[in-house]
Design a protein around this motif. Structure first.
Motif, PDB file in Angstrom:
ATOM      1  N   VAL A 111      -6.898  -6.347   8.009  1.00 11.13           N
ATOM      2  CA  VAL A 111      -7.892  -5.256   7.842  1.00 11.13           C
ATOM      3  C   VAL A 111      -7.346  -4.008   8.511  1.00 11.13           C
ATOM      4  CG1 VAL A 111     -10.217  -4.472   8.326  1.00 11.13           C
ATOM      5  CG2 VAL A 111      -9.796  -6.879   7.776  1.00 11.13           C
ATOM      6  N   THR A 112      -7.340  -2.855   7.788  1.00 10.54           N
ATOM      7  CA  THR A 112      -6.860  -1.595   8.361  1.00 10.54           C
ATOM      8  C   THR A 112      -7.863  -0.478   8.011  1.00 10.54           C
ATOM      9  OG1 THR A 112      -5.581  -1.101   6.379  1.00 10.54           O
ATOM     10  CG2 THR A 112      -4.470  -2.336   8.122  1.00 10.54           C
ATOM     11  N   PHE A 113      -7.858   0.573   8.852  1.00 14.46           N
ATOM     12  CA  PHE A 113      -8.689   1.773   8.635  1.00 14.46           C
ATOM     13  C   PHE A 113      -7.894   2.951   9.156  1.00 14.46           C
ATOM     14  CE2 PHE A 113     -12.473   4.463   9.985  1.00 14.46           C
ATOM     15  CZ  PHE A 113     -12.637   4.996   8.728  1.00 14.46           C
ATOM     16  N   ASP A 114      -7.270   3.695   8.243  1.00 12.33           N
ATOM     17  CA  ASP A 114      -6.332   4.737   8.620  1.00 12.33           C
ATOM     18  C   ASP A 114      -7.000   6.106   8.539  1.00 12.33           C
ATOM     19  OD1 ASP A 114      -4.409   2.785   8.845  1.00 12.33           O
ATOM     20  OD2 ASP A 114      -3.742   3.040   6.761  1.00 12.33           O
ATOM     21  N   GLY A 115      -6.811   6.848   9.630  1.00 11.26           N
ATOM     22  CA  GLY A 115      -7.216   8.249   9.649  1.00 11.26           C
ATOM     23  C   GLY A 115      -8.696   8.477   9.422  1.00 11.26           C
ATOM     24  N   GLY A 116      -9.497   7.452   9.629  1.00  6.39           N
ATOM     25  CA  GLY A 116     -10.943   7.605   9.394  1.00  6.39           C
ATOM     26  C   GLY A 116     -11.281   7.873   7.954  1.00  6.39           C
ATOM     27  N   LYS A 117     -10.352   7.555   7.028  1.00  7.27           N
ATOM     28  CA  LYS A 117     -10.587   7.905   5.634  1.00  7.27           C
ATOM     29  C   LYS A 117     -10.268   6.760   4.685  1.00  7.27           C
ATOM     30  CE  LYS A 117      -9.449  11.564   2.316  1.00  7.27           C
ATOM     31  NZ  LYS A 117      -8.637  12.775   2.064  1.00  7.27           N
ATOM     32  N   PHE A 118      -9.220   5.985   4.969  1.00  5.81           N
ATOM     33  CA  PHE A 118      -8.783   4.936   4.068  1.00  5.81           C
ATOM     34  C   PHE A 118      -9.005   3.588   4.721  1.00  5.81           C
ATOM     35  CE2 PHE A 118      -6.136   8.690   3.255  1.00  5.81           C
ATOM     36  CZ  PHE A 118      -6.489   8.931   1.928  1.00  5.81           C
ATOM     37  N   ALA A 119      -9.801   2.753   4.063  1.00  2.36           N
ATOM     38  CA  ALA A 119     -10.058   1.401   4.568  1.00  2.36           C
ATOM     39  C   ALA A 119      -9.479   0.417   3.571  1.00  2.36           C
ATOM     40  CB  ALA A 119     -11.564   1.180   4.750  1.00  2.36           C
TER      41      ALA A 119
END
Length: 1402
Positions: free
Chosen positions: A1249-1257
């Motif tokens: 599980v990843t969540f990059d830059g508060g924009k892409f999950a």
């Protein structure tokens, strides 16, 4: 002692036969007792004194006359009888002597009274007088239970009012009804106390009062009771009082009933008033009523009453049986008083037109136990069809059911009725039949009982057939409204029942019945005729077999009074006296005797002499006479006799004594000969003659005074003296009677009043007509005419101008024809102006007047000129009209044309005749003359004239057709010619026009004609063809093009083209300018009427007011107002609308925006207004809702959400890697959580599980296995809310069939490692659900990855994806400034009561 009454037709007549059996004359059959009222002494006292005065000394018998005893006894027996006879003769002589002396004394007293009255001053009646009793009350002593009458006579001026008192208390007749009766008759005041009681003993007083004082007369009434103990009264001790029998009363008949006319089924009363002395309430006089000398009995058909000063006979249910001569006979002290008059009863309206009248006199004869012979009298048939028979009906007594006895009509007036029941009683009636129908039933017969009775009356006569016709009929004059008719009896009477008399106006064809019941005698008086009219009469005889043939007609006779000598003149008055002669005047006799009075004869005598001397031996024609050779200071009396062609009438009563004493006063003498003319309901004209004695100077004027009859209060009618000798009195009370007098005026003052005029009643004669002023239609003469309502043979029309007889005057001519007289002006001008009057002599005052004014004369002069110089009158002068094919019609219309009319048309001074290119005709019925020009060109410019000759009349009319008028006519003619050519092929009968439907759709419509199936129809806008959804149907005759949602975009030129092989026609309609405004107004008219009330709607931007209507466009004239101030669209106040509503939004509202709002929709004629009051609690609630929605919108904007990238379903082969990646958004940055089958997924090597830059999950599953299949979900959330998205992952093994995609996704052979996910619904958050729709994200169609991924996420309740509908139509979704996610749920706190916002108007 009453005398035997002999029927009139049995009495012997002298040389002058009185032929009117119905004349209104009362006969008194009496034995005159002249001594009545002649002496105050009793008859016994007077007789005793007379006997004593006539006694003679005792007579001694001489020796030579002595007789023997037997002779003496015989002599005494004879002398005793002779003595008794002498005593009777002596007593009669004494009575006659007393009577003669009393009569002479009475005449002397009357003469003395007249002398004294003549010497009283004339103004004595005008002197105010206090009341004075001429005859005072006298005391009375009466027995108990007997009546008493107190009476007195009082005088005074004005007339006093008398009140009665008993012991000082007023007598009230109502306090004891029947006890007291107060009367005032002929100046005698009386109080009658009936059945006196002892308590009536008192002092009674009569108090007379007027404005000048009071007088009282008192008398005591003593009521005695017969001697006896207690209250008992022994009648034997009461002295015998003479009983007053009704036949001992003195009765004088006053107003008598006249000849009367009734109708079958109606009612009538015959009344005769009378004076009864003494008038005792309990003892009325005996009155008997007779019809045709047969005594009548009181019953249902004849009600009789006597009392209250009148005898009355009422016939409540008139039938023709009631017709006849009615006689009232009253028994009096001196015999009987009688009065007779005829009652005529005419037929009621028939049940069917032309049906005969009802039979009459139904009677039963030959009565047996089962048989009765019914006989009747036939009705008179004058203008109806002959009677063909009769039906006889019977009815048992006590029943109302009538049974017809005969099936077929019986032709004779008798019928034997069989089948009666013994002992039963019956009534019978008869109906007559002719070709038009059946008559009304007759009056039913008397009750008849079916019994064997040998004494019953038998019907006489065996002769068969109708009687022969009566003989010669002679009609003679009788009165001014009746004629005496007599005839000879028929030679073969054959049991005659009577006669029917018919009459007709000479010159008329229809006869009228004179009687309706057979009359038995051969003479009859026909009443109710028109005075002056001429009639002829005929007679028919009647028996049981019917009516005879008509007799020959009588000679024509005019309705005039019978010729007789005139009545006595009256009103002799003195006009002047010079000491040796007296000038007299008198009034004409009231009855001229049927011919003109042409002679007067005057007699005179000294007042103290009984010898009359003739004044003139030759006749005097005027009503004035100067009697000369008189002795000055001597009193003279005069009397006058009038004469006519029948002889000299009776003399007048002697005049009052006139003293021959020269008149020396300076004032004028009396005017005289007062007469009346033009008597109407509220006015009349008084005329008089100038005084003979003028006084010291000439008469300068007259005053006229008037008073009601019986009143002494005279009123002067004119404030200033009039110089002429006539005056119109106005303002009279209709039906009232007046008297007049006239005073002449000169320089010395007002003279002596004239003698009082005869009383005159302010009432016009029946049928009175006024003078007509007109112009003779044939000669053009101006004339005045009067048609008299009555006239006689001696009548003449006397015309006057300003009430001066015209006589022979060259300016006028008088002609008389029948009842009409005409005064024609020979050369009328202003000299003929004035008041014209006419009097018809020898009538009851037929007269009239007319004032000829200048305006009326000028009007009649114009009409006279038009008649003498006739012109054909025109309704319309010469005019023109353009006909189809371009023809031009020139026409005019006359009021009237005769068949012999001639005319001609002249164009530019040349006569035009009917021929090629011109058609000339006329129509007598309509008066139209016309000329039609087939080809109208420039050569037809000019002047058109029509000349008409019709008998003596002629006229002409012209029309100038040049210049612009001609050009307009020519243009119209050419247009009509082209129109005619156009209409030969398919064409528009009505060019394009617009209408607006109820749903505000604009329809361009037209009507077509002369089309066929092959005819085509096309629509165009700006030359671009329009193809409507429904093709036009030309065969229906109408085509229409709908334009929905009309607005400015629909500007342009529209064209409809119609054509086939015969031609083409085009209609153009330009929608712009005023036409566009008219359409918008028409739409506004419908939309404004359908507009709803203003609705409040809150939005996140502000408060919105909305008005729903059938259609709205911004081109409509709508005005929004706040507190009566117009609102302009701005950033603060936004105005806009949709096709279904208009709205106004208040952005960021504040307290300034509170108040009354309205919208006005104008259609150019009417303004439709809708209002809303945004203040108080309404504003508070709206403002709170606005703040809540604003906050909710902010939260919705910033909540966490999935922007896109996730699919709904993923199918993937095992051992592949699955990557679920999406873009999320939120402010602040949201938290992201992944779930598998509602269990949170932790990040591992297998599941990352990843969540990059508060924009892409992203969620990456490496080397998926079937265990990874399941339901995955992602939850994106921050403090304003979040979104929940689900993905279904299916993992299949290698070699297996790929599972079917779900949720509508396309088939994919395998998922890509990094597939673009699609949006899927997310469960709701714990926040309450929203009632207002929010925007729904659109789905992405990115291919799903081919890799399965196990796991599932928890679910929540979904929300609707589409907006909630609002009234009419939903509003558009506002644009969001943020990216729209592919799918998602609503905010946990959605706004309430908010509709989708509408974009603001540009």
């Amino acid at each position: 002692m009453a005398s035997k009454v002999i029927p009139w037709y049995k009495r012997k007549h002298g040389s002058r036969v009185k032929t009117d059996y119905a004349y209104q004359h009362s006969k008194t059959v009496v034995t005159q007792h002249a001594e009545r009222k002649s002496s105050s002494k009793s008859a016994s006292q007077v007789q005793a004194q007379a006997t004593e005065a006539m006694a003679e000394p005792a007579y001694t018998i001489p020796e030579f006359r002595q007789r023997a005893a037997e002779e003496t006894e015989e002599y005494q027996r004879v002398s005793t009888n002779v003595g008794k006879g002498l005593a009777v003769i002596q007593e009669e002589l004494s009575r006659m002597r007393i009577t003669t002396k009393a009569r002479v004394d009475s005449l002397n007293i009357q003469r003395e009274v007249r002398d004294m009255m003549a010497k009283r001053p004339e103004y004595l009646d005008d002197i105010p007088k206090m009341p004075d009793f001429l005859v005072a009350l006298r005391p009375h002593t009466v027995w108990e239970k007997t009546p008493v009458k107190l009476f007195c006579t009082v005088q005074g001026n004005p007339r006093p009012i008398v009140k009665w008192y008993k012991g000082g208390a007023p007598v009230d007749p109502l306090s004891a009804p029947g006890k007291y009766k107060i009367e005032n008759k002929y100046g005698v005041h009386s109080l009658i106390i009936s059945r006196c009681a002892v308590s009536d003993t008192a002092e009674y007083s009569a108090v007379a009062t007027n404005q000048h004082g009071t007088a009282t007369s008192k008398a005591t009434v003593t009521v005695k009771r017969a001697s006896g103990a207690g209250e008992s009264c022994h009648l034997g001790l009461v002295p015998h009082l003479t009983e007053i029998h009704p036949s001992k009363l003195e009765v004088t008949l006053l107003d008598r009933f006249k000849v009367s006319f009734g109708v079958e089924g109606g009612s009538i009363s015959l009344v005769c008033s009378m004076v009864v002395i003494p008038d005792l309430p309990n003892v009325p006089p005996i009155a008997q009523w007779y019809r045709d000398d047969k005594l009548l009995k009181a019953g249902k058909l004849a009600e009789m009453s006597v009392g209250g000063g009148a005898a009355r006979l009422t016939l409540p249910h008139l039938a023709k049986d009631d017709e006849g001569l009615y006689t009232l006979r009253i028994f009096t002290k001196d015999g009987t008083a009688e009065h007779s008059a005829y009652l005529f009863v005419s037929d009621a309206a028939p049940s069917a037109a032309g049906a005969p009248g009802a039979p009459m006199s139904v009677k039963a004869y030959d009565i047996n136990s089962d048989y009765v012979l019914v006989a009747w009298k036939p009705p008179n048939t004058v203008n109806e069809a002959a009677i063909s028979g009769y039906f006889v009906d019977r009815c048992e007594a006590g029943s109302d059911t009538w049974v017809q006895c005969n099936d077929a009509p019986v032709k004779v007036c008798k019928y034997p009725v069989h089948g009666l029941k013994v002992g039963r009683s019956y009534h019978f009636r008869v109906r007559a039949v002719n070709s038009a129908g059946i008559s009304r039933p007759s009056r039913k017969s008397d009750k008849v009982t079916a019994l064997d009775d040998a004494e019953s009356q038998r019907l006489q006569g065996t002769d068969e057939g109708v009687p022969s016709a009566p003989g010669q009929v002679i009609a003679t004059r009788n009165t001014k409204s009746s004629v005496f008719v007599q005839w000879d009896a028929p030679k073969s009477p054959k049991n005659l029942m009577g006669y029917y008399i018919d009459g007709r106006v000479v010159g008329a064809k229809e006869w009228f019945p004179c009687n309706h019941k057979p009359f038995k005698h051969t003479r009859f008086v026909v009443h109710g005729l028109i005075p002056g009219e001429t009639y002829a009469f005929r007679v028919q005889a009647v028996n049981v077999f019917g009516l005879s043939e008509e007799s020959q007609e009588s000679s024509p006779i005019a309705v005039e009074p019978a010729l007789a000598t005139p009545s006595a003149p009256f009103g002799i008055t003195m006009l002047s006296c010079d000491g040796a002669s007296i000038t007299l005047a008198w009034k004409s006799p009231k009855h001229c005797g049927g011919s003109k009075v042409n002679a007067y004869y005057v007699d005179k005598r000294n007042a103290d002499s009984l010898v009359w001397k003739e004044v003139n031996q030759s006749a005097i024609t005027e009503r004035t006479c100067t009697v000369e050779n008189l002795t000055e200071g001597t009193f003279y009396e005069f009397k006058v006799q009038a004469g006519n062609m029948a002889g000299v009438g009776v003399p007048s009563a002697p005049s009052a004594p006139m003293k021959c004493e020269a008149w020396t006063m300076d004032e004028p003498g009396p005017a005289y000969d007062l007469s009346f003319s033009e008597v109407r309901g509220h006015s009349l004209v008084v005329l008089w003659k100038a005084p003979v004695y003028t006084g010291a100077s000439a008469v300068t004027g007259y005053f006229v005074e008037m008073a009601k009859k019986g009143s002494s209060e005279f009123v002067t009618l004119n404030e200033e003296a009039v110089s002429h000798r006539y005056l119109q009195a106005t303002g009279l009370e209709e039906g009232a009677t007046y008297v007049f007098k006239v005073r002449a005026v000169n320089a010395s003052g007002v003279g002596k009043a004239s003698q009082l005029s005869e009383p005159v009643c302010a009432k016009a004669l029946p049928g009175t007509k006024e003078i007509l002023a007109s112009v003779d239609e044939e000669t053009g003469d101006i004339f005045l005419s009067l048609e008299a309502c009555e006239i006689c043979e001696t009548s003449k029309f006397v015309w006057s101008k300003n009430y001066k007889p015209i006589g022979d005057c060259p300016r006028v001519s008088v002609s008389t024809k029948g009842r009409t007289s005409r005064l024609t002006f020979t050369s009328p001008d202003k000299d003929d102006l004035g008041r014209y009057s006419v009097v018809v002599t020898d009538t009851d005052g037929v007269s009239g007047s007319h004032t000829l004014t200048e305006d009326a004369l000028n009007t009649m002069l114009e009409l006279s000129y038009a008649i003498r110089h006739p012109v054909v009158p025109l309704k319309h002068g010469l005019n023109y009209e353009i006909l189809e094919k371009g023809h031009v019609r020139f026409w005019l219309q006359a009021v009237k044309l005769s068949p012999s009319v001639s005319y001609r048309f002249i164009v530019n001074d040349k006569e035009v005749t009917s021929g090629e290119g011109h058609k000339i005709s006329h129509d007598v019925a309509t008066g139209v003359i016309q000329m039609t020009v087939d080809h109208f060109t420039r050569a037809n410019e000019g002047t058109y004239t029509v000349q008409i000759h019709d008998g003596k009349a002629k006229t002409q009319s012209s029309l100038v057709l040049v210049g612009d008028v001609f050009k307009a006519a020519l243009k119209e003619a050419e247009f009509q010619r082209k129109e005619h050519i156009r209409k030969q092929g398919p064409h528009f009968s009505e060019y394009l026009y617009f209408t607006v439907t109820e749903d505000c759709t604009v329809m361009l419509a037209c009507k077509v004609a002369n089309v066929k199936k092959e005819t085509t129809f096309h629509w165009y806008k700006e030359d671009d063809e329009i193809v409507p959804e429904t093709p036009p149907n030309v065969m229906s005759g109408a085509c229409a093009l709908p334009i929905p949602l009309f607005s400015r975009k629909d500007h342009g030129v529209y064209k409809a083209v119609l054509g086939d092989d015969r031609g083409k026609d085009t209609s153009v309609f330009d929608i712009s300018g005023q036409v566009f405004d008219d359409i918008i107004n028409a739409i506004a008219h419908i939309a404004g009427a359908s507009a709803s009330d203003l609705v409040l709607q809150c939005t996140p931007e502000g408060i919105r007011l909305q008005c729903y209507m059938s259609y709205y466009t911004e081109e409509m004239k709508t005005v929004w107002k706040h507190k009566e101030s117009k609102i302009a669209s701005s950033e603060k106040m936004r105005i806009g609308g949709t096709a279904e509503m208009a709205w106004m939004q208040i952005c960021d509202p504040s307290d300034k925006e509170k108040g009354h709002y309205s919208i006005e929709i104008s259609d150019g004629v009417k303004t439709h207004t809708r209002t809303f009051d945004l203040s108080g609690q309404a504003y508070t609630d709206a403002y709170e809702e606005y703040l809540r929605l604003k906050a909710a919108a902010f939260a919705e904007k910033n909540r966490g959400r999935v922007v896109g990238g996730l699919p709904d379903v993923v199918t993937i082969m095992e051992q592949k890697s699955l990557s679920l990646t999406c873009t999320v958004w939120g402010e602040p940055t949201p938290e992201v959580t992944w779930f598998k089958n509602e269990q949170e997924v932790a990040s591992t090597e297998h599941t990352k599980v990843t969540f990059d830059g508060g924009k892409f999950a992203s969620l990456v599953i490496n080397q998926v296995t079937p265990d990874d299949s399941g339901k995955y979900s992602i939850n994106v959330r921050n403090k304003y809310g979040g979104e929940f998205v689900e993905i279904t992952v299916s993992v299949y093994r290698h070699g297996e069939k790929i599972p079917e995609p779900k949720l509508g996704q396309p088939k994919t052979p395998a998922a890509t490692p990094a597939a673009t996910p699609a949006a899927t619904p997310v469960p709701r958050s714990p926040a309450p659900p929203s009632k207002t729709p929010t925007p729904t994200p659109s789905k992405s169609h990115t291919p799903a990855p081919s890799v399965k991924s196990p796991g599932s996420t928890p679910a929540s309740t979904p929300v609707p994806k589409s907006p909630t509908p609002v009234p009419k139509s939903p509003t558009p979704t506002p644009k969001s400034p943020t990216p729209t996610p592919s799918r998602g749920v609503k905010s946990p706190t959605p706004p309430r009561f908010m509709k989708s916002p509408t974009p603001p108007r540009k």
